[in-house]
Design a protein around this motif. Structure first.
Motif, PDB file in Angstrom:
ATOM      1  N   LYS A  16       1.617  -5.576-126.162  1.00  0.00           N
ATOM      2  CA  LYS A  16       0.489  -6.443-125.889  1.00  0.00           C
ATOM      3  C   LYS A  16      -0.531  -5.713-125.013  1.00  0.00           C
ATOM      4  N   PRO A  17      -1.821  -6.068-125.117  1.00  0.00           N
ATOM      5  CA  PRO A  17      -2.851  -5.397-124.299  1.00  0.00           C
ATOM      6  C   PRO A  17      -2.547  -5.441-122.807  1.00  0.00           C
ATOM      7  N   GLU A  18      -2.053  -6.584-122.320  1.00  0.00           N
ATOM      8  CA  GLU A  18      -1.744  -6.681-120.886  1.00  0.00           C
ATOM      9  C   GLU A  18      -0.569  -5.787-120.507  1.00  0.00           C
ATOM     10  N   THR A  19       0.363  -5.599-121.453  1.00  0.00           N
ATOM     11  CA  THR A  19       1.484  -4.681-121.208  1.00  0.00           C
ATOM     12  C   THR A  19       0.981  -3.245-121.148  1.00  0.00           C
ATOM     13  N   LEU A  20       0.052  -2.903-122.028  1.00  0.00           N
ATOM     14  CA  LEU A  20      -0.532  -1.567-122.004  1.00  0.00           C
ATOM     15  C   LEU A  20      -1.214  -1.302-120.665  1.00  0.00           C
ATOM     16  N   SER A  21      -1.933  -2.280-120.147  1.00  0.00           N
ATOM     17  CA  SER A  21      -2.602  -2.127-118.846  1.00  0.00           C
ATOM     18  C   SER A  21      -1.580  -1.902-117.734  1.00  0.00           C
ATOM     19  N   ARG A  22      -0.474  -2.654-117.778  1.00  0.00           N
ATOM     20  CA  ARG A  22       0.561  -2.491-116.741  1.00  0.00           C
ATOM     21  C   ARG A  22       1.199  -1.104-116.830  1.00  0.00           C
ATOM     22  N   ILE A  23       1.434  -0.622-118.054  1.00  0.00           N
ATOM     23  CA  ILE A  23       2.029   0.705-118.222  1.00  0.00           C
ATOM     24  C   ILE A  23       1.091   1.774-117.681  1.00  0.00           C
ATOM     25  N   PHE A  24      -0.201   1.668-117.981  1.00  0.00           N
ATOM     26  CA  PHE A  24      -1.171   2.615-117.437  1.00  0.00           C
ATOM     27  C   PHE A  24      -1.130   2.607-115.908  1.00  0.00           C
ATOM     28  N   ARG A  25      -1.083   1.415-115.320  1.00  0.00           N
ATOM     29  CA  ARG A  25      -1.055   1.330-113.849  1.00  0.00           C
ATOM     30  C   ARG A  25       0.193   1.995-113.281  1.00  0.00           C
ATOM     31  N   ARG A  26       1.345   1.778-113.937  1.00  0.00           N
ATOM     32  CA  ARG A  26       2.583   2.406-113.453  1.00  0.00           C
ATOM     33  C   ARG A  26       2.500   3.924-113.537  1.00  0.00           C
ATOM     34  N   LEU A  27       1.961   4.436-114.624  1.00  0.00           N
ATOM     35  CA  LEU A  27       1.831   5.884-114.775  1.00  0.00           C
ATOM     36  C   LEU A  27       0.842   6.460-113.758  1.00  0.00           C
ATOM     37  N   ILE A  28      -0.219   5.702-113.465  1.00  0.00           N
ATOM     38  CA  ILE A  28      -1.180   6.139-112.442  1.00  0.00           C
ATOM     39  C   ILE A  28      -0.523   6.135-111.069  1.00  0.00           C
ATOM     40  N   ASN A  29       0.192   5.061-110.739  1.00  0.00           N
ATOM     41  CA  ASN A  29       0.847   4.960-109.421  1.00  0.00           C
ATOM     42  C   ASN A  29       1.920   6.021-109.233  1.00  0.00           C
ATOM     43  N   ALA A  30       2.484   6.479-110.340  1.00  0.00           N
ATOM     44  CA  ALA A  30       3.504   7.537-110.273  1.00  0.00           C
ATOM     45  C   ALA A  30       2.879   8.930-110.259  1.00  0.00           C
ATOM     46  N   ASP A  31       1.542   8.986-110.201  1.00  0.00           N
ATOM     47  CA  ASP A  31       0.797  10.258-110.185  1.00  0.00           C
ATOM     48  C   ASP A  31       1.060  11.110-111.423  1.00  0.00           C
ATOM     49  N   LEU A  32       1.310  10.446-112.545  1.00  0.00           N
ATOM     50  CA  LEU A  32       1.509  11.171-113.798  1.00  0.00           C
ATOM     51  C   LEU A  32       0.199  11.335-114.559  1.00  0.00           C
ATOM     52  N   ILE A  33      -0.710  10.358-114.422  1.00  0.00           N
ATOM     53  CA  ILE A  33      -2.001  10.414-115.095  1.00  0.00           C
ATOM     54  C   ILE A  33      -3.082   9.854-114.177  1.00  0.00           C
ATOM     55  N   SER A  34      -4.325  10.145-114.516  1.00  0.00           N
ATOM     56  CA  SER A  34      -5.465   9.457-113.913  1.00  0.00           C
ATOM     57  C   SER A  34      -6.384   9.032-115.054  1.00  0.00           C
ATOM     58  N   ILE A  35      -7.127   7.952-114.846  1.00  0.00           N
ATOM     59  CA  ILE A  35      -8.004   7.427-115.888  1.00  0.00           C
ATOM     60  C   ILE A  35      -9.384   7.194-115.306  1.00  0.00           C
ATOM     61  N   GLN A  36     -10.388   7.778-115.952  1.00  0.00           N
ATOM     62  CA  GLN A  36     -11.788   7.539-115.621  1.00  0.00           C
ATOM     63  C   GLN A  36     -12.496   7.064-116.882  1.00  0.00           C
ATOM     64  N   GLY A  37     -12.797   5.776-116.931  1.00  0.00           N
ATOM     65  CA  GLY A  37     -13.397   5.233-118.143  1.00  0.00           C
ATOM     66  C   GLY A  37     -12.428   5.342-119.309  1.00  0.00           C
ATOM     67  N   THR A  38     -12.826   6.070-120.339  1.00  0.00           N
ATOM     68  CA  THR A  38     -11.951   6.263-121.496  1.00  0.00           C
ATOM     69  C   THR A  38     -11.235   7.614-121.467  1.00  0.00           C
ATOM     70  N   ARG A  39     -11.461   8.392-120.422  1.00  0.00           N
ATOM     71  CA  ARG A  39     -10.862   9.732-120.341  1.00  0.00           C
ATOM     72  C   ARG A  39      -9.581   9.692-119.505  1.00  0.00           C
ATOM     73  N   VAL A  40      -8.504  10.192-120.100  1.00  0.00           N
ATOM     74  CA  VAL A  40      -7.210  10.244-119.426  1.00  0.00           C
ATOM     75  C   VAL A  40      -6.876  11.698-119.108  1.00  0.00           C
ATOM     76  N   THR A  41      -6.497  11.958-117.866  1.00  0.00           N
ATOM     77  CA  THR A  41      -6.053  13.289-117.452  1.00  0.00           C
ATOM     78  C   THR A  41      -4.573  13.237-117.122  1.00  0.00           C
ATOM     79  N   ILE A  42      -3.800  14.123-117.730  1.00  0.00           N
ATOM     80  CA  ILE A  42      -2.375  14.209-117.423  1.00  0.00           C
ATOM     81  C   ILE A  42      -2.209  15.095-116.197  1.00  0.00           C
ATOM     82  N   LEU A  43      -1.700  14.526-115.115  1.00  0.00           N
ATOM     83  CA  LEU A  43      -1.548  15.242-113.851  1.00  0.00           C
ATOM     84  C   LEU A  43      -0.208  15.969-113.754  1.00  0.00           C
ATOM     85  N   ASP A  44       0.808  15.434-114.426  1.00  0.00           N
ATOM     86  CA  ASP A  44       2.148  16.016-114.371  1.00  0.00           C
ATOM     87  C   ASP A  44       2.754  15.936-115.765  1.00  0.00           C
ATOM     88  N   ARG A  45       2.459  16.949-116.561  1.00  0.00           N
ATOM     89  CA  ARG A  45       2.897  16.921-117.968  1.00  0.00           C
ATOM     90  C   ARG A  45       4.406  16.974-118.097  1.00  0.00           C
TER      91      ARG A  45
END
Length: 262
Positions: free
Chosen positions: A200-229
């Protein structure tokens, strides 16, 4: 009147030539002879769709298949309750719906809708089947196409049955961010991407937040940067046996060979 006839004839020849040039970009047509390309082009049509317009709807009679020249086409199914499941998002250079040409009375099992302004070449399926009898190379290409899609379906069933939404998101990001660049652009609406990943879209948002909080990715607009591949790969549980893209399931050629799709 003769000049007008000559003008119309020249215009039709030019139109066929332009279609031939575009057909040649599709892997399915690259091994066709000049005469075969002319035959396909003679019954082909160029179709343009604006954002939101349908190319065909689920259960429509399937008399043609398509090569996407530009834009994005969403393939989706509707449940009896009206819920939408995105099967795939087609990218330029891919053909789709060609497997249906072998059925006696085919109908499209999915709907096709333009996500952005798109252009396709529509190909007469019945005539193409007749032409296949004349081209062993094209038959082998199509057989390879269908085989890849069968394996893709098996991989997708395995992925949906055995793996979490978080893993599917991690796999998608890694497959869309080339090794060494570690960046990708989310070029699909969030609702479409979520449906493609069967969450679900809300689940996708939660997953993105978890990955961001874990310092695995960062998101700026539509651009995703993998911080820890490395650790994102651990989340994705990638292995040489199972890291193949599912894009081969629905169209040809498999886009992971060109743009690392997921």
């Amino acid at each position: 009147m003769i000049d007008l006839c000559h003008f119309i004839e020249a215009a039709l020849v030019l139109q066929d030539r332009n279609i031939i040039e575009d057909l040649s970009k599709g892997m399915l047509f690259r091994r066709l002879s000049e005469a075969q390309l002319l035959r396909v082009a003679g019954k082909a049509e160029r179709v343009r769709k604006n954002e939101g317009e349908f190319l065909f709807e689920q259960e429509d009679s399937a008399k043609r298949f398509y090569l996407l020249i530009s834009g994005q086409i969403k393939l989706f199914r509707l449940s009896s309750d009206g819920d939408e499941k995105v099967i795939e998002v087609i990218k330029p250079g891919a053909t789709f719906a060609e497997a249906l040409m072998f059925l006696e009375k085919p109908t499209y099992p999915v709907g096709a809708q333009a996500l952005i302004p798109s252009e396709v070449i529509s190909i007469d399926a019945h005539d193409f089947v007749s032409m296949l009898r004349e081209s062993v190379d094209t038959c082998l290409l199509l057989a390879s196409d269908l085989s890849q899609r069968l394996h893709g379906l098996i991989r997708e069933i395995n992925d949906l049955s055995l793996h979490t939404g978080t893993r599917r998101v991690a796999v998608y990001l890694i497959q869309h961010a080339p090794e060494g660049e570690n960046e990708c652009v989310l070029d699909l609406p969030k609702q479409v991407l979520a449906s493609r990943l069967s969450i679900k879209p809300e689940t996708l948002s939660r997953i993105f937040r978890r990955l961001i909080n874990a310092d695995l990715i960062s998101i700026q607009g539509t651009r995703v940067t993998i911080l820890d591949r490395m650790h994102l790969s651990d989340v994705a549980q990638l292995s040489s046996e199972h890291d193949q893209s599912l894009l081969a399931t629905f169209h040809f050629p498999p886009q992971d060979s060109n743009d690392a799709g997921g």
